[in-house]
Scaffold this motif. Structure first.
Motif, short mmCIF file in Angstrom:
data_model
loop_
_atom_site.label_atom_id
_atom_site.label_comp_id
_atom_site.label_asym_id
_atom_site.label_seq_id
_atom_site.Cartn_x
_atom_site.Cartn_y
_atom_site.Cartn_z
N LYS A 1 -39.28 8.91 -58.49
CA LYS A 1 -38.06 8.74 -59.28
C LYS A 1 -38.03 9.63 -60.52
CE LYS A 1 -34.28 6.75 -60.92
NZ LYS A 1 -32.95 7.03 -60.33
N PHE A 2 -39.17 9.81 -61.18
CA PHE A 2 -39.20 10.59 -62.42
C PHE A 2 -39.77 12.00 -62.20
CE2 PHE A 2 -39.07 7.11 -65.95
CZ PHE A 2 -37.84 6.70 -65.47
N GLU A 3 -39.81 12.46 -60.97
CA GLU A 3 -40.19 13.85 -60.72
C GLU A 3 -39.02 14.74 -61.12
OE1 GLU A 3 -41.52 14.53 -56.75
OE2 GLU A 3 -43.10 13.01 -56.84
N ILE A 4 -39.25 15.63 -62.06
CA ILE A 4 -38.17 16.45 -62.62
C ILE A 4 -38.10 17.79 -61.89
CG2 ILE A 4 -37.23 17.50 -64.70
CD1 ILE A 4 -37.35 14.39 -64.65
N VAL A 5 -36.97 18.05 -61.30
CA VAL A 5 -36.76 19.30 -60.56
C VAL A 5 -35.81 20.22 -61.33
CG1 VAL A 5 -35.91 20.31 -58.41
CG2 VAL A 5 -37.16 18.14 -58.36
N GLY A 6 -34.76 19.65 -61.88
CA GLY A 6 -33.81 20.42 -62.67
C GLY A 6 -32.64 20.95 -61.86
N PRO A 7 -31.52 21.20 -62.53
CA PRO A 7 -30.31 21.63 -61.83
C PRO A 7 -30.39 23.03 -61.23
CG PRO A 7 -29.96 21.68 -64.20
CD PRO A 7 -31.28 21.00 -63.97
N LEU A 8 -31.22 23.90 -61.79
CA LEU A 8 -31.30 25.27 -61.26
C LEU A 8 -31.81 25.26 -59.83
CD1 LEU A 8 -30.91 28.25 -61.77
CD2 LEU A 8 -33.21 28.33 -62.77
N ALA A 9 -32.81 24.45 -59.55
CA ALA A 9 -33.34 24.35 -58.19
C ALA A 9 -32.28 23.77 -57.24
CB ALA A 9 -34.59 23.48 -58.17
N LEU A 10 -31.53 22.80 -57.73
CA LEU A 10 -30.47 22.21 -56.90
C LEU A 10 -29.38 23.23 -56.60
CD1 LEU A 10 -29.13 19.77 -55.53
CD2 LEU A 10 -28.16 19.16 -57.76
N LEU A 11 -28.97 23.98 -57.60
CA LEU A 11 -27.96 25.02 -57.40
C LEU A 11 -28.45 26.07 -56.41
CD1 LEU A 11 -26.76 25.55 -61.09
CD2 LEU A 11 -25.41 24.57 -59.22
N SER A 12 -29.70 26.46 -56.52
CA SER A 12 -30.26 27.46 -55.61
C SER A 12 -30.28 26.95 -54.18
CB SER A 12 -31.67 27.85 -56.05
OG SER A 12 -31.65 28.51 -57.30
N LEU A 13 -30.66 25.69 -54.02
CA LEU A 13 -30.69 25.10 -52.68
C LEU A 13 -29.30 25.05 -52.07
CD1 LEU A 13 -32.10 23.58 -50.37
CD2 LEU A 13 -31.76 21.47 -51.67
N LEU A 14 -28.33 24.57 -52.82
CA LEU A 14 -26.97 24.49 -52.31
C LEU A 14 -26.43 25.87 -51.96
CD1 LEU A 14 -25.51 21.84 -54.80
CD2 LEU A 14 -25.98 21.49 -52.37
N ALA A 15 -26.69 26.85 -52.83
CA ALA A 15 -26.18 28.20 -52.60
C ALA A 15 -26.80 28.84 -51.37
CB ALA A 15 -26.44 29.08 -53.83
N SER A 16 -28.04 28.48 -51.06
CA SER A 16 -28.71 29.06 -49.89
C SER A 16 -28.25 28.43 -48.59
CB SER A 16 -30.24 28.90 -50.02
OG SER A 16 -30.63 27.55 -49.85
#
Length: 446
Positions: free
Chosen positions: A292-307
């Motif tokens: 639950k508290f593993e921090i990934v950040g929005p940049l990784a999410l944006l990169s995943l969605l864009a790919s």
């Protein structure tokens, strides 16, 4: 390279076509009347962005430049043969295989053939971004963090009958990290009844992958269980705090301090036979999944969605995640101050006019982010990146609100109407500037 770049390029194109017979066969669809204009647009875009010998690049750009050919017969056959060695239709197919515009051999899934420019043009005309499914050649959706599958069901109900009537397949693939067998997570679990309805819905190709880390998709890709790219990649209610802190600008120590200050002391424990995270908050002990508290950040999410998506949609984004995500979308680095967490006090100072424009955006209204501030370029990365991944977003639209008329939404978004004390969330629509093709166009060994 040989002294004759054209001869070497012809050889490379021919070799790649022979090496990939299934892609060669699949390329026939790209020269059919309906797909041909889009194929030419994608070829033109790919040639523009790749390092080719000048003599090759000049010929190809002249062949495909505007006014772009609408039919095979419109092409200059002599010039095409000089650069590919093939007659017109086969030349286009060979170039499509060479530049990676055909789904990889062995892929079960069709991928959309529209260029990012065409996607942007279409989305700009749509109030509901998911209506792209009505217009794109492959109606496919990847939902990340699908939770109770409420959004997937709304999506299937809204578009399923229409696509079925048109004899068009409808693909919905859903991922969620929560283990369906877990006793943790409560209402975030999908009910067996909803899962069965989706699995049995006629005309719908539906798959749900539970207990699946969205950033570890290699196993699913190896088994061809996911498409290389979808018409739409979406995520609803991006998790807090997972995506609420950006590790590229905030240190681990600072993030942990912020978590303890805002959420409470926490440690890992066991709940029955399961690993769990215990958080002490307001005098209570709360249990969550261990990550639950593993921090990934929005940049990784944006990169995943864009790919993964021709179009990306983030729905029901809460305020904390939104401003951290927004900072990654804007060009100027002062929007990303190091080791300075965003809070209601400093947001207006850090974001300035951007903050005032967006904070005053009425519920239900939208704005083109590029009209407010310059969009960031060449910053998206992915550990599992593939040829054609986007380096940035070419179009970003910000909409204020949880739900919008005629637009599907998740159960979390639907609940916002009754949460009178909550700050209204955001809907973010993004078009990645993806291209297609191998990073080295003269590498014929792969």
């Amino acid at each position: 390279m040989s002294a004759d770049p054209l001869a070497e390029f012809r050889r490379a194109v021919s070799v790649r076509a022979r090496q990939h017979p299934r892609q060669w066969e699949a390329s026939k669809k790209l020269v059919e009347n309906a797909a041909f204009p889009s194929t030419i647009v994608r070829l033109y875009d790919t040639v523009q962005h790749h390092d080719l010998p000048a003599s090759v690049k000049d010929i190809l750009l002249r062949l495909f430049e505007r006014p772009m050919p609408r039919h095979v017969q419109d092409l200059d056959g002599k010039s095409l043969k000089s650069v590919t060695g093939f007659p017109p239709a086969k030349a286009v197919r060979a170039l499509a295989v060479f530049f990676g515009l055909v789904p990889v051999a062995g892929s079960r899934w069709s991928v959309p053939h529209l260029s990012s420019e065409e996607i942007e043009e279409a989305v700009r005309k749509l109030d509901n971004p998911f209506d792209l499914l009505r217009h794109i050649d492959v109606a496919s959706v990847l939902e990340i963090g699908a939770g109770d599958l409420s959004f997937a069901e709304e999506l299937a109900d809204l578009y399923g009958a229409e696509l079925k009537q048109q004899h068009r397949p409808f693909i919905i693939h859903c991922l969620d990290r929560l283990d369906p067998r877990s006793q943790l997570g409560g209402p975030l679990h999908a009910s067996p009844e909803r899962l069965q309805r989706l699995q049995r819905k006629e005309g719908l190709c539906f798959s749900f992958f539970g207990n699946q880390d969205m950033f570890e998709l290699g196993r699913l890709d190896e088994q061809a269980l996911l498409a290389p790219r979808y018409a739409v990649a979406t995520c609803w209610a991006p998790a807090t705090p997972t995506f609420a802190y950006e590790p590229t600008r905030l240190s681990k120590a600072l993030i942990r301090t912020e978590l303890e200050r805002t959420k409470g002391a926490f440690h890992h424990t066991c709940f029955g036979k399961e690993q769990a995270l215990e958080v002490r908050h307001a005098g209570r002990a709360l249990l969550f999944p261990p990550w639950k508290f593993e921090i990934v950040g929005p940049l990784a999410l944006l990169s995943l969605l864009a790919s993964r998506g021709c179009l990306c949609v983030l729905g029901s984004v809460d305020a904390q995640v939104f401003w951290e995500l927004l900072a990654q979308l804007l060009e100027q680095p002062h929007y990303r101050p190091p080791d300075q967490p965003f809070n209601p006090v400093n947001l207006s100072k850090i974001f300035g006019e951007v903050y005032h424009v967006l904070a005053n955006l009425p519920i239900g209204e939208s704005i083109d982010l590029a009209d407010v501030a310059a969009l960031r370029r060449h910053y998206l990365q992915s550990d599992s990146s593939t040829d054609g991944d986007a380096g940035h977003f070419r179009y970003v639209r910000i909409s204020r609100g949880a739900t919008f008329p005629g637009t599907p939404a998740s159960s979390t978004a639907r609940k916002f109407a009754s949460m009178t004390e909550e700050v209204p969330p955001w809907l973010v629509t993004l078009v990645p500037a993806y291209t297609s093709g191998p990073s080295s166009v003269l590498d014929t060994t792969s």
